[in-house]
Design an enzyme around this catalytic site. Structure first.
Site, PDB file in Angstrom:
ATOM      1  N   GLU A   1      15.138 -74.963 -26.109  1.00 22.09           N
ATOM      2  CA  GLU A   1      16.205 -73.488 -25.592  1.00 22.09           C
ATOM      3  C   GLU A   1      16.032 -72.803 -25.704  1.00 22.09           C
ATOM      4  O   GLU A   1      14.901 -71.819 -26.622  1.00 22.09           O
ATOM      5  CB  GLU A   1      17.025 -74.365 -26.734  1.00 22.09           C
ATOM      6  CG  GLU A   1      17.566 -75.635 -26.464  1.00 22.09           C
ATOM      7  CD  GLU A   1      18.548 -76.188 -26.948  1.00 22.09           C
ATOM      8  OE1 GLU A   1      19.659 -77.206 -26.512  1.00 22.09           O
ATOM      9  OE2 GLU A   1      19.173 -75.558 -27.427  1.00 22.09           O
TER      10      GLU A   1
ATOM     11  N   CYS B   1      17.367 -65.281 -27.070  1.00 19.94           N
ATOM     12  CA  CYS B   1      16.337 -65.765 -27.949  1.00 19.94           C
ATOM     13  C   CYS B   1      15.689 -66.758 -27.640  1.00 19.94           C
ATOM     14  O   CYS B   1      16.027 -67.151 -26.806  1.00 19.94           O
ATOM     15  CB  CYS B   1      18.237 -66.261 -29.131  1.00 19.94           C
ATOM     16  SG  CYS B   1      17.284 -66.813 -30.564  1.00 19.94           S
TER      17      CYS B   1
ATOM     18  N   CYS C   1       9.938 -77.973 -35.059  1.00 16.79           N
ATOM     19  CA  CYS C   1       9.614 -77.179 -36.168  1.00 16.79           C
ATOM     20  C   CYS C   1       9.000 -78.102 -37.088  1.00 16.79           C
ATOM     21  O   CYS C   1       9.619 -79.085 -37.225  1.00 16.79           O
ATOM     22  CB  CYS C   1      10.763 -76.049 -36.441  1.00 16.79           C
ATOM     23  SG  CYS C   1      10.144 -74.977 -37.281  1.00 16.79           S
TER      24      CYS C   1
ATOM     25  N   CYS D   1      13.981 -76.422 -42.323  1.00 15.47           N
ATOM     26  CA  CYS D   1      14.828 -75.592 -43.139  1.00 15.47           C
ATOM     27  C   CYS D   1      16.801 -76.215 -43.203  1.00 15.47           C
ATOM     28  O   CYS D   1      16.487 -76.662 -41.927  1.00 15.47           O
ATOM     29  CB  CYS D   1      15.517 -74.168 -42.434  1.00 15.47           C
ATOM     30  SG  CYS D   1      13.881 -73.339 -42.483  1.00 15.47           S
TER      31      CYS D   1
ATOM     32  N   CYS E   1      19.410 -75.655 -41.225  1.00 14.77           N
ATOM     33  CA  CYS E   1      18.551 -75.543 -39.427  1.00 14.77           C
ATOM     34  C   CYS E   1      18.733 -76.458 -38.275  1.00 14.77           C
ATOM     35  O   CYS E   1      18.097 -77.995 -38.956  1.00 14.77           O
ATOM     36  CB  CYS E   1      17.652 -74.674 -38.995  1.00 14.77           C
ATOM     37  SG  CYS E   1      16.751 -75.041 -37.218  1.00 14.77           S
TER      38      CYS E   1
ATOM     39  N   GLY F   1      11.332 -73.347 -33.796  1.00 13.17           N
ATOM     40  CA  GLY F   1       9.684 -72.979 -33.779  1.00 13.17           C
ATOM     41  C   GLY F   1      10.067 -71.673 -35.103  1.00 13.17           C
ATOM     42  O   GLY F   1      11.002 -70.836 -35.133  1.00 13.17           O
TER      43      GLY F   1
ATOM     44  N   SER G   1      11.393 -63.514 -35.939  1.00 13.12           N
ATOM     45  CA  SER G   1      11.832 -63.470 -37.556  1.00 13.12           C
ATOM     46  C   SER G   1      10.485 -64.582 -37.836  1.00 13.12           C
ATOM     47  O   SER G   1      10.059 -65.895 -37.234  1.00 13.12           O
ATOM     48  CB  SER G   1      13.070 -63.973 -36.724  1.00 13.12           C
ATOM     49  OG  SER G   1      13.580 -65.467 -38.270  1.00 13.12           O
TER      50      SER G   1
ATOM     51  N   SER H   1      14.373 -64.633 -42.764  1.00 13.55           N
ATOM     52  CA  SER H   1      14.737 -65.855 -42.694  1.00 13.55           C
ATOM     53  C   SER H   1      14.962 -66.395 -44.657  1.00 13.55           C
ATOM     54  O   SER H   1      14.406 -66.794 -45.374  1.00 13.55           O
ATOM     55  CB  SER H   1      14.914 -67.027 -42.164  1.00 13.55           C
ATOM     56  OG  SER H   1      14.997 -67.211 -40.905  1.00 13.55           O
ATOM     57  N   LEU H   2      15.676 -65.469 -44.956  1.00  9.39           N
ATOM     58  CA  LEU H   2      15.212 -65.537 -46.568  1.00  9.39           C
ATOM     59  C   LEU H   2      16.447 -66.361 -46.862  1.00  9.39           C
ATOM     60  O   LEU H   2      16.118 -67.444 -48.285  1.00  9.39           O
ATOM     61  CB  LEU H   2      16.120 -63.958 -47.522  1.00  9.39           C
ATOM     62  CG  LEU H   2      15.663 -63.907 -48.532  1.00  9.39           C
ATOM     63  CD1 LEU H   2      14.234 -64.203 -49.550  1.00  9.39           C
ATOM     64  CD2 LEU H   2      16.676 -63.067 -48.979  1.00  9.39           C
ATOM     65  N   HIS H   3      18.227 -66.617 -47.062  1.00  9.24           N
ATOM     66  CA  HIS H   3      18.861 -67.521 -47.383  1.00  9.24           C
ATOM     67  C   HIS H   3      19.200 -67.459 -48.999  1.00  9.24           C
ATOM     68  O   HIS H   3      20.116 -68.177 -49.294  1.00  9.24           O
ATOM     69  CB  HIS H   3      19.224 -68.432 -46.389  1.00  9.24           C
ATOM     70  CG  HIS H   3      18.209 -68.283 -45.138  1.00  9.24           C
ATOM     71  ND1 HIS H   3      19.172 -67.624 -44.482  1.00  9.24           N
ATOM     72  CD2 HIS H   3      16.942 -68.546 -44.238  1.00  9.24           C
ATOM     73  CE1 HIS H   3      18.740 -68.040 -43.562  1.00  9.24           C
ATOM     74  NE2 HIS H   3      18.114 -68.393 -42.919  1.00  9.24           N
TER      75      HIS H   3
ATOM     76  N   ASN I   1      26.800 -72.316 -38.828  1.00 12.14           N
ATOM     77  CA  ASN I   1      26.945 -72.788 -37.812  1.00 12.14           C
ATOM     78  C   ASN I   1      27.141 -74.507 -38.044  1.00 12.14           C
ATOM     79  O   ASN I   1      25.325 -74.311 -38.108  1.00 12.14           O
ATOM     80  CB  ASN I   1      26.566 -72.219 -36.732  1.00 12.14           C
ATOM     81  CG  ASN I   1      26.178 -70.554 -36.958  1.00 12.14           C
ATOM     82  OD1 ASN I   1      27.549 -70.712 -36.257  1.00 12.14           O
ATOM     83  ND2 ASN I   1      25.328 -70.109 -36.951  1.00 12.14           N
TER      84      ASN I   1
ATOM     85  N   CYS J   1      23.039 -70.092 -33.675  1.00  8.33           N
ATOM     86  CA  CYS J   1      21.601 -69.382 -35.081  1.00  8.33           C
ATOM     87  C   CYS J   1      21.764 -70.740 -35.604  1.00  8.33           C
ATOM     88  O   CYS J   1      23.065 -70.980 -35.984  1.00  8.33           O
ATOM     89  CB  CYS J   1      22.140 -68.423 -35.798  1.00  8.33           C
ATOM     90  SG  CYS J   1      21.241 -68.022 -37.031  1.00  8.33           S
TER      91      CYS J   1
HETATM   92  S1  SF4 Z   1      15.616 -71.921 -39.508  1.00  6.92           S
HETATM   93 FE1  SF4 Z   1      13.237 -71.120 -37.994  1.00  6.92          FE
HETATM   94  S2  SF4 Z   1      12.194 -72.172 -38.624  1.00  6.92           S
HETATM   95 FE2  SF4 Z   1      13.366 -72.651 -40.340  1.00  6.92          FE
HETATM   96  S3  SF4 Z   1      13.014 -75.323 -39.349  1.00  6.92           S
HETATM   97 FE3  SF4 Z   1      15.294 -74.325 -38.003  1.00  6.92          FE
HETATM   98  S4  SF4 Z   1      13.712 -73.006 -36.297  1.00  6.92           S
HETATM   99 FE4  SF4 Z   1      12.199 -73.790 -38.031  1.00  6.92          FE
END
Ligand code: SF4
Length: 412
Positions: free
Chosen positions: A115, A128, A135, A139, A142, A209, A241, A263-265, A342, A385
């Site tokens: 996508e 984006c 992936c 995460c 995600c 990814g 990123s 991507s710290l989070h 989200n 996101c």
């Molecule tokens: S945030 Fe990025 S690296 Fe983490 S699972 Fe999603 S797509 Fe993969």
């Protein structure tokens, strides 16, 4: 180069050619186009000239038919058409959100789907872009992370997203090519050539990814995107990123040179291990040290720390203060992007309340670090996101089991 990861990354693999036996020129370097022409039988001088012209037509004018390349001798165009194509991904679906965000589900020549999302704003338009189908990194917040990694996208498939977006936005320049010396035809389109007023002004490698697990292809694609005689997007308008693939970060800065987002989070090992499992391999300290050493980062080009706001998980005042402490400890030229979570089907987290997000943001702002709250975009079409997932790809059995287990644990 084999990069260690949560699961070892797979290679791009052999993708069937979209044009049958014809070679797709999209994604090749200028040198690559020249060699392809030479291999097909042109002498060195002709290959050099034609490759320059073809490059300009592909990346500056968005042309996909050799017949439309009017400064190439008419007799040569069928010869090119027999041997080469200027490909585009196939559009499976295209959706438009009520807020103007657009999402495309695309298919590669081998049928793999990925996508891309276009986010229009008053002063910019951000594309984006995806770097992989699926992936490896899982995460937890995600949706893409619930897909298994199918394969890396090639440089052509990555840059093809940018080309397709410009097609869809209708913003290729029109008119004659003033720079062409040897126009031998009068069938060029009328109008004035202009490259101004772009809708697509920024690119973020934040789609499906982990781009640093597909370093060479991402680098190849971004070099094409930045090339002055083509799409000509400045490196300052491109952001890569990463979830924290520490060994590749310095190379990304040196060899690609675009802006970095991380991507710290989370600010402690326990929570980050859960949310971003790559943290078990490259911990927060190692990651922040790599950020401090990122080539080209300074106060004018700050590193963005992405921070998804998860209710009762990572959103306390103490978390905000610890985030500030870490940024100061490592003397990072940083800004923090707060992303309200989200939701997606099967997600185990909830979004922090708006008041909590604001309080978190205020603590960071008060320390002198910018911490804007990102407005969710395209939620209604699952384009926001962390929501991307090619619908046609089913989660693996193990993934379904994991989701069921986590749901059960959350309930009980
Ligand atoms: S945030 Fe990025 S690296 Fe983490 S699972 Fe999603 S797509 Fe993969």
């Amino acid at each position: 180069m084999q990069i260690p990861g949560h699961i070892d990354p797979v290679t791009t693999g052999t993708v069937p050619l979209r044009g049958g036996n014809r070679v797709d020129l999209v994604g090749l370097t200028r040198e690559g186009i020249r060699s392809a022409l030479e291999e097909a039988g042109l002498d060195a001088k002709a290959a050099k000239l034609r490759s320059k012209q073809i490059w300009h037509w592909i990346y500056h004018r968005g042309v996909t038919e050799f017949d439309a390349m009017t400064d190439i001798a008419k007799a040569m165009r069928p010869w090119l058409t027999e041997r080469f194509i200027v490909g585009r991904p196939t559009v499976v679906t295209a959706q438009v959100s009520t807020d103007g965000t657009r999402k495309w589900l695309l298919a590669a020549a081998d049928g793999q789907e990925y996508e891309m999302v276009f986010i229009p704003d008053a002063d910019r338009g951000t594309l984006c872009v995806s770097s992989q189908v699926g992936c490896t990194l899982n995460c937890r917040f995600c949706h893409t992370g619930t897909m298994r990694l199918v394969r890396n996208l090639s440089a052509g498939e990555i840059v093809g997203q940018v080309l397709l977006a410009r097609d869809a936005l209708g913003e290729w320049p029109k008119g004659t090519m003033a720079s062409s010396a040897d126009i031998d035809d009068e069938d060029d389109d009328a109008g004035h050539y202009t490259a101004d007023g772009r809708m697509l002004t920024n690119i973020v490698m934040m789609g499906m990814g982990e781009p640093l697990y597909n370093f060479d292809e991402v680098k190849g694609a971004l070099k094409i995107v930045m090339d002055g005689d083509g799409l000509a997007l400045s490196k300052r308008r491109i952001t890569l990123s990463t979830s924290g693939v520490v060994p590749m970060m310095a190379r990304a800065g040196e060899e690609i040179g675009v802006n970095l987002a991380v991507s710290l989070h989370a600010v402690n090992k326990e929570i980050r291990d859960e949310i971003v499992p790559l943290n078990r391999k490259y911990g927060i300290e190692e990651l922040l040290a790599a950020c401090a050493a990122y080539p080209g980062a300074n106060n004018a080009r700050r590193i963005t720390f992405e921070y998804v706001m998860l209710k009762d998980k990572n959103d306390s005042d103490a978390d905000a203060r610890e985030l500030v402490r870490l940024i100061k400890q490592y003397k990072l030229p940083a800004k923090v992007n707060l992303i309200p979570f989200n939701p997606w089907p099967g997600a185990i987290y909830e979004c922090s309340s708006p008041e909590r997000v604001r309080a978190f943001s205020n603590i960071i702002f008060e320390s002198g670090i910018s911490a804007p709250i990102r407005t969710p975009r395209g939620r209604d079409i699952m384009a926001a996101c962390g929501q991307l997932k090619s619908a046609a790809t089913k989660p693996s059995r193990a993934e379904l089991d994991r989701i069921a287990e986590e749901k059960q644990a959350a309930l009980g």
